[in-house]
Design a protein around this motif. Sequence first.
Motif, PDB file in Angstrom:
ATOM      1  N   ARG A  48       0.857  -1.183   0.000  1.00 47.20           N
ATOM      2  CA  ARG A  48       0.000   0.000   0.000  1.00 47.20           C
ATOM      3  C   ARG A  48       0.888   1.226   0.000  1.00 47.20           C
ATOM      4  O   ARG A  48       1.678   1.431   0.933  1.00 47.20           O
ATOM      5  CB  ARG A  48      -0.867   0.050   1.278  1.00 47.20           C
ATOM      6  N   CYS A  49       0.747   2.080  -0.993  1.00 54.14           N
ATOM      7  CA  CYS A  49       1.496   3.329  -1.023  1.00 54.14           C
ATOM      8  C   CYS A  49       1.143   4.155   0.209  1.00 54.14           C
ATOM      9  O   CYS A  49      -0.027   4.236   0.594  1.00 54.14           O
ATOM     10  CB  CYS A  49       1.166   4.095  -2.303  1.00 54.14           C
ATOM     11  N   VAL A  50       2.143   4.780   0.821  1.00 51.11           N
ATOM     12  CA  VAL A  50       1.877   5.565   2.041  1.00 51.11           C
ATOM     13  C   VAL A  50       1.018   6.795   1.754  1.00 51.11           C
ATOM     14  O   VAL A  50       0.409   7.352   2.665  1.00 51.11           O
ATOM     15  CB  VAL A  50       3.197   6.034   2.718  1.00 51.11           C
ATOM     16  N   ARG A  53      -2.753   5.040  -0.297  1.00 51.74           N
ATOM     17  CA  ARG A  53      -3.027   3.608  -0.091  1.00 51.74           C
ATOM     18  C   ARG A  53      -3.217   2.790  -1.369  1.00 51.74           C
ATOM     19  O   ARG A  53      -3.713   1.663  -1.316  1.00 51.74           O
ATOM     20  CB  ARG A  53      -4.216   3.421   0.841  1.00 51.74           C
TER      21      ARG A  53
ATOM     22  N   LEU B 308      -9.426   1.390  -4.596  1.00 51.01           N
ATOM     23  CA  LEU B 308      -9.234   2.083  -3.315  1.00 51.01           C
ATOM     24  C   LEU B 308     -10.419   1.864  -2.383  1.00 51.01           C
ATOM     25  O   LEU B 308     -10.250   1.717  -1.172  1.00 51.01           O
ATOM     26  CB  LEU B 308      -9.005   3.583  -3.551  1.00 51.01           C
ATOM     27  N   TYR B 319      -6.458   4.027  10.006  1.00 53.11           N
ATOM     28  CA  TYR B 319      -5.385   4.022   9.010  1.00 53.11           C
ATOM     29  C   TYR B 319      -5.001   5.464   8.699  1.00 53.11           C
ATOM     30  O   TYR B 319      -5.838   6.336   8.561  1.00 53.11           O
ATOM     31  CB  TYR B 319      -5.872   3.322   7.743  1.00 53.11           C
TER      32      TYR B 319
END
Lengths: 357, 357, 357
Positions: A48-50, A53, B308, B319
């Motif tokens: 998951r890209c910071v 996501r 997403l 999150y």
Amino acid sequence: MSSIPRDQWYVAAYGREIGGELFTRTVCGEPILFWRTRSGEVAAVSDRCVHRRFPLSQEPGRLVDDQVVCGYHGFTYGADGVCVSVPGQTRVPRTARLKKYPVVEQDTFVWVWIGDPEGADASRIPRAPWLASPSYSTVSGMEPLQARFGLLVDNLLDLSHETYLHGGYIGTPEVADTPITTEVDEEAGIVRVSRHIDDAECPPFYANSTGLTGRITRWQDIEYSPPCLYTLHSRIAPAGVLPDAGGGDPHAFHVEVVYAITPETERTTHDFWAVARDFALDDQDVTDYLAHQNRVVVLQDVVALNTLEKVIADEPAQYQELSINIDTGGLAARRMLARMSAGTSGQGAPAAAGRPR
Amino acid sequence: MSSIPRDQWYVAAYGREIGGELFTRTVCGEPILFWRTRSGEVAAVSDRCVHRRFPLSQEPGRLVDDQVVCGYHGFTYGADGVCVSVPGQTRVPRTARLKKYPVVEQDTFVWVWIGDPEGADASRIPRAPWLASPSYSTVSGMEPLQARFGLLVDNLLDLSHETYLHGGYIGTPEVADTPITTEVDEEAGIVRVSRHIDDAECPPFYANSTGLTGRITRWQDIEYSPPCLYTLHSRIAPAGVLPDAGGGDPHAFHVEVVYAITPETERTTHDFWAVARDFALDDQDVTDYLAHQNRVVVLQDVVALNTLEKVIADEPAQYQELSINIDTGGLAARRMLARMSAGTSGQGAPAAAGRPR
Amino acid sequence: MSSIPRDQWYVAAYGREIGGELFTRTVCGEPILFWRTRSGEVAAVSDRCVHRRFPLSQEPGRLVDDQVVCGYHGFTYGADGVCVSVPGQTRVPRTARLKKYPVVEQDTFVWVWIGDPEGADASRIPRAPWLASPSYSTVSGMEPLQARFGLLVDNLLDLSHETYLHGGYIGTPEVADTPITTEVDEEAGIVRVSRHIDDAECPPFYANSTGLTGRITRWQDIEYSPPCLYTLHSRIAPAGVLPDAGGGDPHAFHVEVVYAITPETERTTHDFWAVARDFALDDQDVTDYLAHQNRVVVLQDVVALNTLEKVIADEPAQYQELSINIDTGGLAARRMLARMSAGTSGQGAPAAAGRPR
């Protein structure tokens, strides 16, 4: 409350599945991105890209020079998870890094550590040396299971089901009829279940692979190292043939049936299976036969366990099972898993885990 | 708690979608029945019979003389939502009336007011005059999105994603590389994000529609009027060509990219898109090319945003995203939307909406 | 809180569905295993092995000599539900027995008692004698409904919907136009709704089966015995023809339309339907026509009720219906069902069940 133990090693893949392309698999609810770097190491970072996501494994995300470029906005990360480039600015935020997973490649498996990386002790990973040994010939695969991992543990710890669910494949009446002995080594964290059948029919799975035609002596010695690794040491010999006094066993056929039981989510499981034999090593027909037959058997389990997962979803709360002697190993495994997922050490089992009647 | 602002105007349809047949679309969770009366007005009433909630749009329900007859028991309503006939009795209960929605048809869109009808002020509807202007040629469509509307707002406010997600279509490296300027007009309720690129590669979308072959000057000026209307004023000219001192701009090509972002439910969205150009007005090839290419680009977003939405469904609570400068406009939009859905006026943003690092 | 009454008889199947093979059907959320023993009785036990809850009906489970063998580990049960054999040990735990359901086969139906077996009084089962009578010719079937049983009760108690939902099949304008009379016999537990139409168009369903070509007198007399059995006594005669003074009615055609309304789960229903006629008993064309036409009509209801179930799932809490005179019978039925599911006796209806306006 999760029933999945954390701070544990789990098999995420076969080494052969990880190459120079992005590969994603979810382990214990955590989506993990894998690739093999040009130096041959397996990289394992959060998928998951910071930023927003986006799954890094999803197109048009791609690998460029051992770095992964996010397909949404181009955030770029090294194999250590550290972000090296973001769009529209030269400064990369210090906190821009992916979670990196400890990885060990061993016995053809890619093991990952789920939990606090501080505890990742590679020497605790249980072994399945046959899978990579030249003295054995191995077939293997993985089937996705739409059922919680505990149902597969139950299934594998009680092989009396071979007689019914796998009748005509690996089961014969003697399996269900023969009592088991169970031994729990709390210190080593191993459950052992043994069934030694003196005189049994030889099921097609073994008849067609060994060439034996008459009655057999059949030993099943299970070793389960919760949560992930299960081995069935299977010994097949003509009826009455036992190992010699020195421990040699030249007239028997040995099969090591290995399962890695990896929770994907609370309700789904990766069912890795391998069958290693010490005979007919180069016989492609035997290899093909065992690969096909074992997959058929695994899929029989998959159908049954997927059904059970649906049954559990629809049943009233507080549903009670009934356990008998054949369940002794499975119940011991449940107790160990319950302690592991509760994060406690081994003093006493929860009553709720059941006991045989 | 809904994240969808109420007491707002939303685009429910293109005017061309509403004719003499029953048409249903859900806006902000409310199922709405539309038809065009014989006098040409758009009727918009609740698509649920007051009797037993049967959708009035469902067969065998039908229009008879500008009245809708329920297909289940025949309750009959006028375009004002008032019930005029029920089965088995001549008296029609006074409370038998459908909710009627304020409607305005403007700029090719059918706008409906969701919320307390008292607040429905048509002068507050933001404008997109190019869509109905003879000086522009327009292509448009709508794609259903299996994702919350906020993900589409994020997407459109940060065009650096063109370089990655739409590379080879509308993105080139210079988009992501060029910093943005952001301006928030709290009073007018508009977020503006601008990116002026002096010297860029011309992406296929513009090369094939304008005929430009060399380097270009590319301006992107976004105006977002939360919650629903988004416009990207896109200016393409040969590199170095700027508007003249008097504001004239005869050597540039202008494209107005308009989105109407309409929540269908908390987790799904109607993604209306339109591309209006001030060049090659009668060139059908350009029209066909832009219609097809823009739909391809929108569908790339749809795939990414649907992903997403699934990611969010599976991720742990609390999150945390990481935001950077490119997100300034998107974060401002989130704050305005959060205030709108909380029903508060504009003094101060909730900390939870994030800030760039 | 369930809306399904327990301690009640429900139709689980037609007798013809149960033979010498395992048959499973879920009634009121309880999965039940049926088979017909060699002595011709219908066995009905829980379809879950007591050991690890495997469905006994699932392959490779099977019947052996009137005993069912679980396909997972071979637990074996008699038709009384008592376990007679388990794997790996000779002692069978005393508690190893399946729940056994009281069963009565009557009027072509297999009735099961859901709830405390103590209360299973077969004399309380309502009758539908036409279905097995040689004086009638019957067609029947069952359609699965993805909707709660209460929606089917509403549907059947208010036949004004025939005019709209079944127009061109069984409905004509006069059905919806003619007022009903409703009578609730709290003591007997029966709701009666009658509509006697003096002069009506003959719908295709009756024209094609009776041969009548002109105007008709059409009587609809409903008797509903909550929760499960519904009968519509339908009388069709040439306009003006009434029963004679002695009660004889030789010039009319009589059709008994029977529904058994059986909850499968809280949100799904088994919709058993039968049409018994006292004319053209041996005319196969009429039989085929009525079987086909009635199934078409039932499927029109299925589509409508499945839609309503989805509408309810998406609507806001506290949604309010509007009821009128035609709903008097349905509202009475709701009150009786609410009392039954609350387990109370008949003193006063909950206000929430609504009343006609």
